[in-house]
Design a protein around this motif. Structure first.
Motif, PDB file in Angstrom:
ATOM      1  N   ALA A  35       0.822  -1.209   0.000  1.00 32.79           N
ATOM      2  CA  ALA A  35       0.000   0.000   0.000  1.00 32.79           C
ATOM      3  C   ALA A  35       0.851   1.250   0.000  1.00 32.79           C
ATOM      4  CB  ALA A  35      -0.911   0.011   1.226  1.00 32.79           C
ATOM      5  N   TRP A  36       0.220   2.345  -0.360  1.00 32.89           N
ATOM      6  CA  TRP A  36       0.797   3.673  -0.218  1.00 32.89           C
ATOM      7  C   TRP A  36      -0.077   4.473   0.749  1.00 32.89           C
ATOM      8  CZ3 TRP A  36       5.423   5.175  -2.133  1.00 32.89           C
ATOM      9  CH2 TRP A  36       5.992   4.411  -3.169  1.00 32.89           C
ATOM     10  N   PHE A  37       0.599   5.168   1.643  1.00 31.98           N
ATOM     11  CA  PHE A  37      -0.032   6.109   2.551  1.00 31.98           C
ATOM     12  C   PHE A  37       0.659   7.462   2.363  1.00 31.98           C
ATOM     13  CE2 PHE A  37      -2.638   3.566   5.533  1.00 31.98           C
ATOM     14  CZ  PHE A  37      -2.287   2.300   5.121  1.00 31.98           C
ATOM     15  N   ARG A  38       0.062   8.492   2.926  1.00 34.07           N
ATOM     16  CA  ARG A  38       0.722   9.793   2.896  1.00 34.07           C
ATOM     17  C   ARG A  38       0.399  10.576   4.166  1.00 34.07           C
ATOM     18  NH1 ARG A  38      -2.771  12.675  -2.015  1.00 34.07           N
ATOM     19  NH2 ARG A  38      -4.711  12.970  -0.836  1.00 34.07           N
ATOM     20  N   ARG A  39       1.317  11.471   4.501  1.00 35.01           N
ATOM     21  CA  ARG A  39       1.102  12.369   5.628  1.00 35.01           C
ATOM     22  C   ARG A  39       1.404  13.780   5.177  1.00 35.01           C
ATOM     23  NH1 ARG A  39       1.342  11.364  11.198  1.00 35.01           N
ATOM     24  NH2 ARG A  39       2.547   9.450  10.846  1.00 35.01           N
ATOM     25  N   ALA A  40       0.370  14.618   5.161  1.00 37.47           N
ATOM     26  CA  ALA A  40       0.532  16.019   4.799  1.00 37.47           C
ATOM     27  C   ALA A  40       0.917  16.821   6.036  1.00 37.47           C
ATOM     28  CB  ALA A  40      -0.766  16.547   4.206  1.00 37.47           C
ATOM     29  N   ARG A  45      -1.616  10.637   9.081  1.00 34.21           N
ATOM     30  CA  ARG A  45      -1.334   9.775   7.941  1.00 34.21           C
ATOM     31  C   ARG A  45      -2.642   9.234   7.373  1.00 34.21           C
ATOM     32  NH1 ARG A  45       2.423   5.179   9.656  1.00 34.21           N
ATOM     33  NH2 ARG A  45       0.482   4.343  10.518  1.00 34.21           N
ATOM     34  N   GLU A  46      -2.736   9.177   6.048  1.00 38.93           N
ATOM     35  CA  GLU A  46      -3.966   8.679   5.427  1.00 38.93           C
ATOM     36  C   GLU A  46      -3.643   7.663   4.346  1.00 38.93           C
ATOM     37  OE1 GLU A  46      -6.267  11.606   3.359  1.00 38.93           O
ATOM     38  OE2 GLU A  46      -4.583  12.288   2.130  1.00 38.93           O
ATOM     39  N   PHE A  47      -4.571   6.755   4.156  1.00 45.21           N
ATOM     40  CA  PHE A  47      -4.473   5.721   3.136  1.00 45.21           C
ATOM     41  C   PHE A  47      -4.616   6.353   1.751  1.00 45.21           C
ATOM     42  CE2 PHE A  47      -5.094   1.841   0.925  1.00 45.21           C
ATOM     43  CZ  PHE A  47      -6.186   2.010   0.082  1.00 45.21           C
ATOM     44  N   VAL A  48      -3.810   5.862   0.798  1.00 39.87           N
ATOM     45  CA  VAL A  48      -3.894   6.335  -0.580  1.00 39.87           C
ATOM     46  C   VAL A  48      -4.378   5.223  -1.507  1.00 39.87           C
ATOM     47  CG1 VAL A  48      -2.591   7.239  -2.548  1.00 39.87           C
ATOM     48  CG2 VAL A  48      -2.086   8.053  -0.226  1.00 39.87           C
ATOM     49  N   ALA A  49      -3.674   4.075  -1.489  1.00 38.06           N
ATOM     50  CA  ALA A  49      -4.024   2.983  -2.402  1.00 38.06           C
ATOM     51  C   ALA A  49      -3.377   1.700  -1.924  1.00 38.06           C
ATOM     52  CB  ALA A  49      -3.562   3.289  -3.828  1.00 38.06           C
ATOM     53  N   LEU A  50      -3.957   0.549  -2.315  1.00 39.40           N
ATOM     54  CA  LEU A  50      -3.331  -0.729  -2.009  1.00 39.40           C
ATOM     55  C   LEU A  50      -3.484  -1.692  -3.177  1.00 39.40           C
ATOM     56  CD1 LEU A  50      -5.543  -3.171  -1.365  1.00 39.40           C
ATOM     57  CD2 LEU A  50      -5.776  -1.988   0.799  1.00 39.40           C
ATOM     58  N   ILE A  51      -2.634  -2.723  -3.167  1.00 37.84           N
ATOM     59  CA  ILE A  51      -2.671  -3.755  -4.188  1.00 37.84           C
ATOM     60  C   ILE A  51      -2.270  -5.083  -3.566  1.00 37.84           C
ATOM     61  CG2 ILE A  51      -0.282  -3.298  -4.926  1.00 37.84           C
ATOM     62  CD1 ILE A  51      -1.252  -3.884  -7.831  1.00 37.84           C
ATOM     63  N   THR A  52      -2.961  -6.149  -3.939  1.00 38.82           N
ATOM     64  CA  THR A  52      -2.558  -7.486  -3.498  1.00 38.82           C
ATOM     65  C   THR A  52      -1.553  -8.023  -4.501  1.00 38.82           C
ATOM     66  OG1 THR A  52      -4.390  -8.542  -4.690  1.00 38.82           O
ATOM     67  CG2 THR A  52      -4.766  -7.917  -2.402  1.00 38.82           C
ATOM     68  N   TRP A  53      -0.469  -8.583  -3.960  1.00 38.73           N
ATOM     69  CA  TRP A  53       0.648  -8.899  -4.831  1.00 38.73           C
ATOM     70  C   TRP A  53       0.318  -9.971  -5.854  1.00 38.73           C
ATOM     71  CZ3 TRP A  53       5.250  -6.161  -3.925  1.00 38.73           C
ATOM     72  CH2 TRP A  53       6.251  -6.410  -4.849  1.00 38.73           C
ATOM     73  N   ARG A  54      -0.355 -11.033  -5.408  1.00 38.53           N
ATOM     74  CA  ARG A  54      -0.547 -12.182  -6.298  1.00 38.53           C
ATOM     75  C   ARG A  54      -1.563 -11.883  -7.397  1.00 38.53           C
ATOM     76  NH1 ARG A  54      -1.454 -17.738  -3.471  1.00 38.53           N
ATOM     77  NH2 ARG A  54       0.810 -17.633  -3.417  1.00 38.53           N
ATOM     78  N   VAL A  64      -8.132  10.232  -4.526  1.00 38.37           N
ATOM     79  CA  VAL A  64      -7.163  10.009  -5.600  1.00 38.37           C
ATOM     80  C   VAL A  64      -7.722   9.163  -6.738  1.00 38.37           C
ATOM     81  CG1 VAL A  64      -5.283  10.187  -3.932  1.00 38.37           C
ATOM     82  CG2 VAL A  64      -6.098   7.924  -4.640  1.00 38.37           C
ATOM     83  N   LYS A  65      -8.935   8.651  -6.594  1.00 39.00           N
ATOM     84  CA  LYS A  65      -9.534   7.817  -7.643  1.00 39.00           C
ATOM     85  C   LYS A  65      -9.567   8.561  -8.965  1.00 39.00           C
ATOM     86  CE  LYS A  65     -12.549   4.681  -5.078  1.00 39.00           C
ATOM     87  NZ  LYS A  65     -13.947   4.374  -4.689  1.00 39.00           N
ATOM     88  N   GLY A  66      -9.156   7.853 -10.008  1.00 39.08           N
ATOM     89  CA  GLY A  66      -9.166   8.450 -11.336  1.00 39.08           C
ATOM     90  C   GLY A  66      -7.909   9.243 -11.648  1.00 39.08           C
ATOM     91  N   ARG A  67      -7.087   9.512 -10.640  1.00 42.29           N
ATOM     92  CA  ARG A  67      -5.838  10.270 -10.865  1.00 42.29           C
ATOM     93  C   ARG A  67      -4.602   9.428 -10.574  1.00 42.29           C
ATOM     94  NH1 ARG A  67      -4.631  14.525  -7.750  1.00 42.29           N
ATOM     95  NH2 ARG A  67      -5.750  13.745  -5.918  1.00 42.29           N
ATOM     96  N   PHE A  68      -4.674   8.558  -9.577  1.00 45.42           N
ATOM     97  CA  PHE A  68      -3.535   7.742  -9.168  1.00 45.42           C
ATOM     98  C   PHE A  68      -3.771   6.287  -9.584  1.00 45.42           C
ATOM     99  CE2 PHE A  68      -2.007  10.380  -5.248  1.00 45.42           C
ATOM    100  CZ  PHE A  68      -1.988  11.524  -6.044  1.00 45.42           C
ATOM    101  N   THR A  69      -2.689   5.603  -9.917  1.00 42.59           N
ATOM    102  CA  THR A  69      -2.758   4.184 -10.255  1.00 42.59           C
ATOM    103  C   THR A  69      -1.648   3.434  -9.542  1.00 42.59           C
ATOM    104  OG1 THR A  69      -3.656   4.699 -12.450  1.00 42.59           O
ATOM    105  CG2 THR A  69      -2.761   2.489 -12.109  1.00 42.59           C
ATOM    106  N   ILE A  70      -2.018   2.394  -8.801  1.00 42.53           N
ATOM    107  CA  ILE A  70      -1.030   1.545  -8.140  1.00 42.53           C
ATOM    108  C   ILE A  70      -0.827   0.292  -8.982  1.00 42.53           C
ATOM    109  CG2 ILE A  70      -2.750   0.358  -6.697  1.00 42.53           C
ATOM    110  CD1 ILE A  70      -0.633   0.326  -4.443  1.00 42.53           C
ATOM    111  N   ALA A  97       3.983   0.652   2.356  1.00 43.74           N
ATOM    112  CA  ALA A  97       3.715  -0.227   3.487  1.00 43.74           C
ATOM    113  C   ALA A  97       3.379  -1.625   2.991  1.00 43.74           C
ATOM    114  CB  ALA A  97       2.567   0.319   4.327  1.00 43.74           C
ATOM    115  N   ALA A  98       3.572  -2.623   3.872  1.00 44.73           N
ATOM    116  CA  ALA A  98       3.305  -4.011   3.502  1.00 44.73           C
ATOM    117  C   ALA A  98       2.754  -4.787   4.680  1.00 44.73           C
ATOM    118  CB  ALA A  98       4.596  -4.678   3.017  1.00 44.73           C
ATOM    119  N   ARG A  99       1.880  -5.748   4.383  1.00 46.83           N
ATOM    120  CA  ARG A  99       1.430  -6.708   5.391  1.00 46.83           C
ATOM    121  C   ARG A  99       1.378  -8.078   4.736  1.00 46.83           C
ATOM    122  NH1 ARG A  99      -4.310  -3.990   5.404  1.00 46.83           N
ATOM    123  NH2 ARG A  99      -5.417  -5.238   3.844  1.00 46.83           N
ATOM    124  N   PRO A 100       1.670  -9.144   5.508  1.00 42.52           N
ATOM    125  CA  PRO A 100       1.851 -10.480   4.931  1.00 42.52           C
ATOM    126  C   PRO A 100       0.571 -11.262   4.721  1.00 42.52           C
ATOM    127  CG  PRO A 100       2.372 -10.539   7.241  1.00 42.52           C
ATOM    128  CD  PRO A 100       2.064  -9.102   6.920  1.00 42.52           C
TER     129      PRO A 100
END
Length: 120
Positions: A35-40, A45-54, A64-70, A97-100
């Motif tokens: 995932a990506w987070f950000r702190r202004a 800190r706030e969530f931006v986007a996440l992706i499952t690896w597999r 960020v929908k429509g503007r950012f792509t993970i 960030a990562a979680r297993p």
């Protein structure tokens, strides 16, 4: 030991684009969620986007929908955040960030962050 290293931040004008990278090492990440987070400045800190690896399932914050792509590159063990149509309010330190697991929960591993500044 999982290590995450972000890169690609910088100064960009409003409406511009940046691509952040997160190089991951220390594990086989096939079962991980990244995932990506950000702190202004002055904000939490706030969530931006996440992706499952597999499978590559994604989720985005409404802001960020429509503007950012993970995305991820399995061969390079790298996760990307393509940021387009950037706004001054996107200015923040961006963290990888990562979680297993693909299940919901907190993120265990964090990078050091990379600064993104959107200003004319």
């Amino acid at each position: 030991q999982v290590q995450l290293a972000e890169s690609g931040g910088g100064l960009v004008q409003p409406g511009g684009s940046l691509r952040l990278s997160c190089a991951a090492s220390g594990r086989t990440f096939s079962t991980y969620t990244m995932a990506w987070f950000r702190r202004a400045p002055g904000k939490e800190r706030e969530f931006v986007a996440l992706i499952t690896w597999r499978i590559g399932s994604t989720s985005y914050a409404d802001s960020v929908k429509g503007r950012f792509t993970i995305s991820r590159d399995n061969a390079k063990n790298t996760v990307y955040l393509q940021m387009n149509s950037l706004k001054p309010e996107d200015t923040a330190v961006y963290y990888c960030a990562a979680r297993p697991t693909v299940l919901p929960g907190s993120f265990e591993y964090w990078g050091q962050g990379t600064q993104v500044t959107v200003s004319s």
